[in-house]
Write an enzyme that holds these catalytic residues in place. Structure first.
Site, PDB file in Angstrom:
ATOM      1  N   ASP A  34     -13.527 -17.172 -25.255  1.00 31.50           N
ATOM      2  CA  ASP A  34     -13.291 -16.366 -24.043  1.00 31.50           C
ATOM      3  C   ASP A  34     -11.975 -16.784 -23.389  1.00 31.50           C
ATOM      4  OD1 ASP A  34     -13.514 -14.757 -21.841  1.00 31.50           O
ATOM      5  OD2 ASP A  34     -15.130 -15.912 -20.899  1.00 31.50           O
ATOM      6  N   HIS A  66      -7.772 -10.293 -22.141  1.00 30.98           N
ATOM      7  CA  HIS A  66      -7.308 -11.259 -21.135  1.00 30.98           C
ATOM      8  C   HIS A  66      -6.960 -12.571 -21.802  1.00 30.98           C
ATOM      9  CE1 HIS A  66     -10.798 -14.037 -20.379  1.00 30.98           C
ATOM     10  NE2 HIS A  66     -11.551 -12.992 -20.702  1.00 30.98           N
ATOM     11  N   HIS A 103     -17.701 -20.121 -20.722  1.00 32.86           N
ATOM     12  CA  HIS A 103     -17.142 -20.677 -19.482  1.00 32.86           C
ATOM     13  C   HIS A 103     -17.343 -22.193 -19.365  1.00 32.86           C
ATOM     14  CE1 HIS A 103     -16.720 -16.602 -17.200  1.00 32.86           C
ATOM     15  NE2 HIS A 103     -16.036 -16.665 -18.323  1.00 32.86           N
ATOM     16  N   ASP A 135     -12.630  -8.700 -25.485  1.00 34.48           N
ATOM     17  CA  ASP A 135     -12.915  -9.883 -24.679  1.00 34.48           C
ATOM     18  C   ASP A 135     -14.138 -10.555 -25.306  1.00 34.48           C
ATOM     19  OD1 ASP A 135     -13.401 -11.770 -22.765  1.00 34.48           O
ATOM     20  OD2 ASP A 135     -13.680 -10.357 -21.108  1.00 34.48           O
ATOM     21  N   GLU A 156      -8.195 -12.541 -15.342  1.00 36.55           N
ATOM     22  CA  GLU A 156      -9.420 -11.742 -15.541  1.00 36.55           C
ATOM     23  C   GLU A 156     -10.616 -12.478 -14.982  1.00 36.55           C
ATOM     24  OE1 GLU A 156     -13.157 -10.488 -17.672  1.00 36.55           O
ATOM     25  OE2 GLU A 156     -12.197 -12.450 -17.577  1.00 36.55           O
ATOM     26  N   GLU A 157     -10.618 -13.780 -15.217  1.00 32.92           N
ATOM     27  CA  GLU A 157     -11.783 -14.590 -14.842  1.00 32.92           C
ATOM     28  C   GLU A 157     -11.977 -14.652 -13.331  1.00 32.92           C
ATOM     29  OE1 GLU A 157     -13.835 -15.321 -16.959  1.00 32.92           O
ATOM     30  OE2 GLU A 157     -12.927 -15.824 -18.894  1.00 32.92           O
TER      31      GLU A 157
HETATM   32  N1  TRP Z   1     -14.871 -12.346 -19.652  1.00 32.26           N
HETATM   33  C1  TRP Z   1     -16.128 -11.686 -19.447  1.00 32.26           C
HETATM   34  C2  TRP Z   1     -16.793 -12.373 -18.304  1.00 32.26           C
HETATM   35  O1  TRP Z   1     -16.467 -13.496 -18.025  1.00 32.26           O
HETATM   36  C3  TRP Z   1     -16.964 -11.787 -20.680  1.00 32.26           C
HETATM   37  C4  TRP Z   1     -18.016 -10.775 -20.717  1.00 32.26           C
HETATM   38  C5  TRP Z   1     -19.283 -10.920 -20.340  1.00 32.26           C
HETATM   39  C6  TRP Z   1     -17.888  -9.444 -21.178  1.00 32.26           C
HETATM   40  N2  TRP Z   1     -19.947  -9.781 -20.528  1.00 32.26           N
HETATM   41  C7  TRP Z   1     -19.120  -8.858 -21.034  1.00 32.26           C
HETATM   42  C8  TRP Z   1     -16.840  -8.731 -21.687  1.00 32.26           C
HETATM   43  C9  TRP Z   1     -19.320  -7.532 -21.384  1.00 32.26           C
HETATM   44  C10 TRP Z   1     -17.036  -7.422 -22.023  1.00 32.26           C
HETATM   45  C11 TRP Z   1     -18.263  -6.840 -21.873  1.00 32.26           C
HETATM   46  O2  TRP Z   1     -17.628 -11.808 -17.633  1.00 32.26           O
HETATM   47 ZN    ZN Z   2     -13.549 -13.041 -20.926  1.00 34.54          ZN
END
Ligand code: TRP
Ligand code: ZN
Ligand code: CA
Length: 438
Positions: A136, A124, A286, A199, A170-171
């Protein structure tokens, strides 16, 4: 011999060239060998970090983020798309609407490979509104971008088709990737042999997590890290938390890498991976501090290399011939006196895309009056490139390398040297014809 034999100065390269031409094991001078292994490249950390610096600049110039519906997101998409277009990808900008704003996915297809077996890698590209989103998920986005550019540099010709995707929103709940999968006809879904998700792969206090999904994809990543002597763990921060989920939900094999978000590194993990126990893998998750300073270079480097390793191996590609690969025919062909044209042929294979703008054409003609001769190079599609038109008067023999701009010609296929003797008395023969890829 009357077949086209790619050859090269060193034995190893000669074997590789033979394998590329599909000639391994024939009676060529090199001994038979197993199909040459395709070596995945070492992805340049500096290049990946430059992409991150560019994404940071985009955020800085657009109110500090690259979030869905904000100008920084569209600027990020435009940035990635321009690089892929320049590298020869077929790109598609897919628009969707969410929360009253237009969102974008970018899909990039590398021409070639089996369209019924697609290896897709995705990340993403959006950030949260709180910050620039460099770990991220600038990290995954930059790493697959650089991998895609490495595919282009290698002019990789994989057996399977390669596709890359950058997801929007994605967020806000995997919005872009869900949109892509939902709008993919089921026939197209079934062509995706594997989806690899990246990600967060440069977390400042990193762990090395491999998604526990498709066994082949998982094993590919584990094998890579085992080769580095780095233990991995199964990713447990939550299965549905990134863009692989929509793919998995429709039965597409998925996998991926992750270096950790807001979970806290344990003492055991710090023991094996280094870093700080009792602290989050990414304390800036974040947050506004998810800047270019929020990256562990070693983790980013290893994960980017692991991506290339997986993309190369899962698509089982071959690369273009190494610089200086020669396709040659040394069979003698008599040139009848004041008669019909004759040709000598070489078959080029295993070369992606078009011939080069500096194709070297080696011409070796034994003759007692070269002013009699019209000599042409004929491309696989029949295009004619004149090399000599009754030039040279009474001189003996043409033994010369011509440079031809053949960049509008598809490289693979049968190339011919055509020679016609247009005056009586003197005669000769084609002694050799070779094409060298620079
Ligand atoms: N972009 C994901 C999120 O905001 C980041 C993330 C958290 C993630 N835990 C994860 C990505 C596990 C892959 C697998 O939640
Ligand atoms: Zn992410
Ligand atoms: Ca003659």
């Amino acid at each position: 011999m009357n077949i086209s034999v790619p050859r090269r100065a060193t034995a190893a390269a000669a074997l590789a060239a033979l394998a590329l031409a599909g000639l391994t094991g024939t009676s060529a001078s090199a001994s038979p060998a197993a199909a040459a292994a395709v070596t995945p490249p070492d992805i340049s950390l500096a290049n990946v970090k430059q992409h991150l610096a560019d994404l940071q600049s985009i955020a800085t110039a657009n109110g500090g983020n690259r979030a869905h519906g904000r100008t920084g997101y569209k600027a990020s998409i435009d940035f990635v798309k321009a690089k892929l277009d320049a590298a020869g990808y077929t790109t598609t900008l897919q628009q969707f609407s969410y929360n009253g704003a237009t969102g974008y996915n970018l899909i990039a297809d590398w021409p070639g490979g089996d369209p019924n077996q697609v290896i897709m890698s995705g990340s993403h590209l959006d950030s949260v509104t709180a910050g620039p989103g460099i770990n991220d998920n600038g990290s995954g986005s930059a790493a697959i971008l650089e991998t895609a550019l490495a595919v282009s540099r290698a002019q990789l010709q994989p057996t399977k088709h390669l596709r890359f995707g950058w997801w929007g929103a994605e967020e806000l709940g995997l919005v872009g990737s869900k949109y892509y999968v939902n709008n993919l006809p089921s026939t197209e879904r079934s062509k995706i042999s594997g989806y690899l998700n990246f990600d967060m792969i440069g977390s400042p206090n990193p762990g090395y997590f491999v998604y526990d999904d498709d066994p082949t994809i998982e094993q590919t990543f584990k094998t890579y890290f085992a080769g580095l002597g780095i233990p991995t763990e199964i990713e447990t921060e939550g299965d549905g938390r990134s863009d692989h989920a929509p793919f998995k939900n429709v039965g597409i094999p998925v996998g991926g890498l992750f270096s950790g978000a807001d979970y806290v590194k344990t003492a055991a993990q710090a023991q094996k991976w280094g870093g700080t126990s009792g602290q989050a893998f990414d304390r800036c998750y974040h947050a506004s501090c998810d800047t270019t300073a929020n990256i562990n270079d070693t983790a980013l480097d290893r994960n980017a290399d692991a991506i290339a390793y997986a993309v190369w191996n899962l698509s089982s590609g071959t690369t273009t011939p190494p610089t200086g690969t020669v396709f040659e025919n040394t069979a003698d062909v008599a040139v009848p006196d004041n008669g019909a044209a004759v040709t000598s042929s070489v078959t080029v294979s295993g070369v992606a895309g078009n011939a080069p703008s500096t194709l070297k054409v080696g011409v070796d003609i034994v003759h007692t009056w070269i002013g009699d001769l019209v000599v042409d190079l004929i491309a696989p599609d029949g295009s004619v490139y004149n090399l000599s038109n009754r030039a040279g008067g009474s001189a003996d023999n043409i033994n010369q390398t011509y440079t031809v701009d053949a960049s509008t010609e598809v490289a693979n296929g049968v190339w011919k040297l055509r020679v016609q003797d247009k005056a009586s008395a003197d005669t000769g023969y084609i002694n050799g014809f070779k094409l060298t890829f620079p």
